[in-house]
Design a protein around this motif. Structure first.
Motif, PDB file in Angstrom:
ATOM      1  N   ASN A  36       7.253 -67.151  20.766  1.00 13.88           N
ATOM      2  CA  ASN A  36       7.772 -66.804  19.441  1.00 13.88           C
ATOM      3  C   ASN A  36       6.798 -65.908  18.690  1.00 13.88           C
ATOM      4  O   ASN A  36       5.601 -66.156  18.699  1.00 13.88           O
ATOM      5  N   ASP A  40       6.689 -63.099  15.034  1.00 10.80           N
ATOM      6  CA  ASP A  40       7.364 -62.387  13.950  1.00 10.80           C
ATOM      7  C   ASP A  40       7.582 -60.935  14.338  1.00 10.80           C
ATOM      8  O   ASP A  40       6.914 -60.413  15.237  1.00 10.80           O
ATOM      9  N   GLU A  96      10.381 -63.843  24.238  1.00 13.90           N
ATOM     10  CA  GLU A  96      10.364 -62.941  23.071  1.00 13.90           C
ATOM     11  C   GLU A  96      10.163 -61.498  23.512  1.00 13.90           C
ATOM     12  O   GLU A  96      10.835 -60.589  23.032  1.00 13.90           O
ATOM     13  N   ARG A 128      11.971 -63.616  16.232  1.00 12.49           N
ATOM     14  CA  ARG A 128      12.175 -65.008  16.607  1.00 12.49           C
ATOM     15  C   ARG A 128      13.349 -65.195  17.559  1.00 12.49           C
ATOM     16  O   ARG A 128      14.029 -66.206  17.519  1.00 12.49           O
ATOM     17  N   ASN A 138      13.045 -68.209  19.406  1.00 12.74           N
ATOM     18  CA  ASN A 138      13.192 -69.413  18.601  1.00 12.74           C
ATOM     19  C   ASN A 138      14.657 -69.830  18.494  1.00 12.74           C
ATOM     20  O   ASN A 138      14.950 -71.012  18.362  1.00 12.74           O
TER      21      ASN A 138
END
Length: 99
Positions: free
Chosen positions: A17, A19, A30, A53, A56
């Protein structure tokens, strides 16, 4: 997510994960979501600031669909594709069939 990345890493693959502003680690879910080599051609999402994300949000959906196994640890979770000869196991039971 069944492509060369997941086929080559049919074992556990780290989620990674990160940003949108941070680079993702190589070999993670990711990084695959951001890669121009994936089926959608790269960074996902339409609005800047909301494009991150992937690792996520998508793996839990794949887990519910019985397409992946996902670890649920406090940190450093991983996932792997479920090898199925028939396809999605839940699709065979037709839980939402109306006919």
């Amino acid at each position: 997510m069944r492509d060369a990345a997941t086929a080559a890493a049919s074992n556990w693959m780290p989620l990674g994960n990160a940003d949108e502003q941070k680079p993702s680690a190589d070999g993670t879910v990711e990084a695959w979501g951001r890669s121009p080599d994936n089926p959608v051609g790269g960074f996902y999402g339409l609005k800047k600031g909301l494009r991150a994300r992937f690792a996520n949000h998508v793996p839990p959906v794949l887990e519910v669909l019985d397409l992946a196994e996902v670890e649920h640890n406090a940190r450093n979770n991983r996932m792997r594709a479920i090898q199925s000869k028939v396809g999605c196991r839940r699709a065979a039971t037709r839980p939402f069939a109306t006919g």
